[in-house]
Design an enzyme around this catalytic site. Sequence first.
Site, PDB file in Angstrom:
ATOM      1  N   HIS A   1      -1.262  29.749 -25.199  1.00 39.50           N
ATOM      2  CA  HIS A   1      -2.675  29.404 -25.306  1.00 39.50           C
ATOM      3  C   HIS A   1      -3.474  30.160 -24.250  1.00 39.50           C
ATOM      4  O   HIS A   1      -3.407  29.849 -23.062  1.00 39.50           O
ATOM      5  CB  HIS A   1      -2.872  27.899 -25.116  1.00 39.50           C
TER       6      HIS A   1
ATOM      7  N   ASP B   1       0.576  20.535 -29.357  1.00 36.02           N
ATOM      8  CA  ASP B   1       0.784  21.692 -30.228  1.00 36.02           C
ATOM      9  C   ASP B   1       2.265  22.089 -30.182  1.00 36.02           C
ATOM     10  O   ASP B   1       2.824  22.270 -29.104  1.00 36.02           O
ATOM     11  CB  ASP B   1      -0.103  22.855 -29.778  1.00 36.02           C
TER      12      ASP B   1
ATOM     13  N   MET C   1      -0.092  21.425 -21.991  1.00 37.80           N
ATOM     14  CA  MET C   1      -0.775  20.169 -22.276  1.00 37.80           C
ATOM     15  C   MET C   1      -0.971  19.992 -23.772  1.00 37.80           C
ATOM     16  O   MET C   1      -1.155  20.962 -24.503  1.00 37.80           O
ATOM     17  CB  MET C   1      -2.130  20.150 -21.577  1.00 37.80           C
TER      18      MET C   1
ATOM     19  N   SER D   1       1.786  26.696 -22.993  1.00 40.25           N
ATOM     20  CA  SER D   1       0.361  26.633 -22.658  1.00 40.25           C
ATOM     21  C   SER D   1       0.189  26.650 -21.145  1.00 40.25           C
ATOM     22  O   SER D   1       0.595  27.609 -20.490  1.00 40.25           O
ATOM     23  CB  SER D   1      -0.280  25.391 -23.297  1.00 40.25           C
ATOM     24  N   THR D   2      -0.358  25.580 -20.563  1.00 35.18           N
ATOM     25  CA  THR D   2      -0.617  25.554 -19.129  1.00 35.18           C
ATOM     26  C   THR D   2       0.663  25.795 -18.337  1.00 35.18           C
ATOM     27  O   THR D   2       1.661  25.116 -18.544  1.00 35.18           O
ATOM     28  CB  THR D   2      -1.218  24.195 -18.716  1.00 35.18           C
TER      29      THR D   2
END
Length: 369
Positions: free
Chosen positions: A210, A306, A303, A183-184
């Site tokens: 994401h 997930d 973050m 993600s991030t």
Amino acid sequence: MTRPINCIVVDDSALSRKIVRAALESIPGVQVTGVAHDGLDGVERCKMLLPDLVTLDLEMPRMNGIEALREIRLACPQAAVIMISSLTSAGAEITNQALRAGAFDFVLKPVGDNIDDSVRILAAQLSDKVDALQMRPGPNGSSATAVGNTTGTSSRLIKLDSVVPPTLARSQDGIQAICIGVSTGGPVALQTVIPELPANLTVPVFIVQHMPPVFTKSLAEQLDRVSPLHVCEASDGLRAEAGNVYIAPGGCQMKLEGKSSQVIIRINQDPPVNNARPSVNYLFHSAVQCYGRNLAVAILTGMGNDGLAGCESVKRVGGRVITQNPETCVVYGMPRCVNEAGLSEAVLPLTEIAGTLVRLVGHGVALCR
């Protein structure tokens, strides 16, 4: 009590500055200490005010967002920069460039019916990014829980056979697929991992990053240009082929169906899982049904949690799980959840992820030196 997060808003539009400022000031613990009318002005204000966070428009006179980002990263390396991007192909391409150039993350320009709606939409996006900013690894690999407040976390490299029973540590058929959740900080992480996978890789690779629609297509195209493997945004009905990398489209779920060499990719609009679509958990659960113990997964920077439930499924059938270490994560959230649950077999620097996956595909060897 921790100090507030000091922000500077950089945008050439007076209306946009008003919306971004209001959105930031609605988030507890955040204060806007300055605004700038273009990139050049933004760089100068960052030098003077030394902010923790900068929001940066992409298209501005005198100095655009990419140019300003590079200058801000040099002048204020402690500042996290969040890009304000439009949901267009051009916006996605330049945003991915900004992420590779050191931007912390990005948000989409809000499209509300009025100013109040736009502020509310943007505040929801920025609130998540501020939470992620507060979780960034601090000095010496610590994980920041608030600005100026850290707790220590160490990395580890573990022999797989010491945590996985010998009967499950490897299978006769070997690893048949790789899944990655991120993600991030993901675009930069993938820029490190994917180009290091060899052209003769004998398994397919599936990625959930994401990101919104359009952005994943731009990311796939950029990775394809620099990787020996073919990288594409997945589409419904594709047959999974060895040596190909498939990125889940933003705003969609990616599901795998079939067995072994007859796996088909399904792209659908199933509901979000853990507020995510695409979801790492959703992909991993389906991959377990297809590949069972012959699956290797990696959880990289990001973050939230997930991927945690998906890794539990992978471990339950005897598959392999590795994670990125806190020192090299932009946000040590997703890997941390997996590590603290005792699911990760090796916590590795980003630069060692690709090589480890290749070794697992080749021989299922223990991760030790």
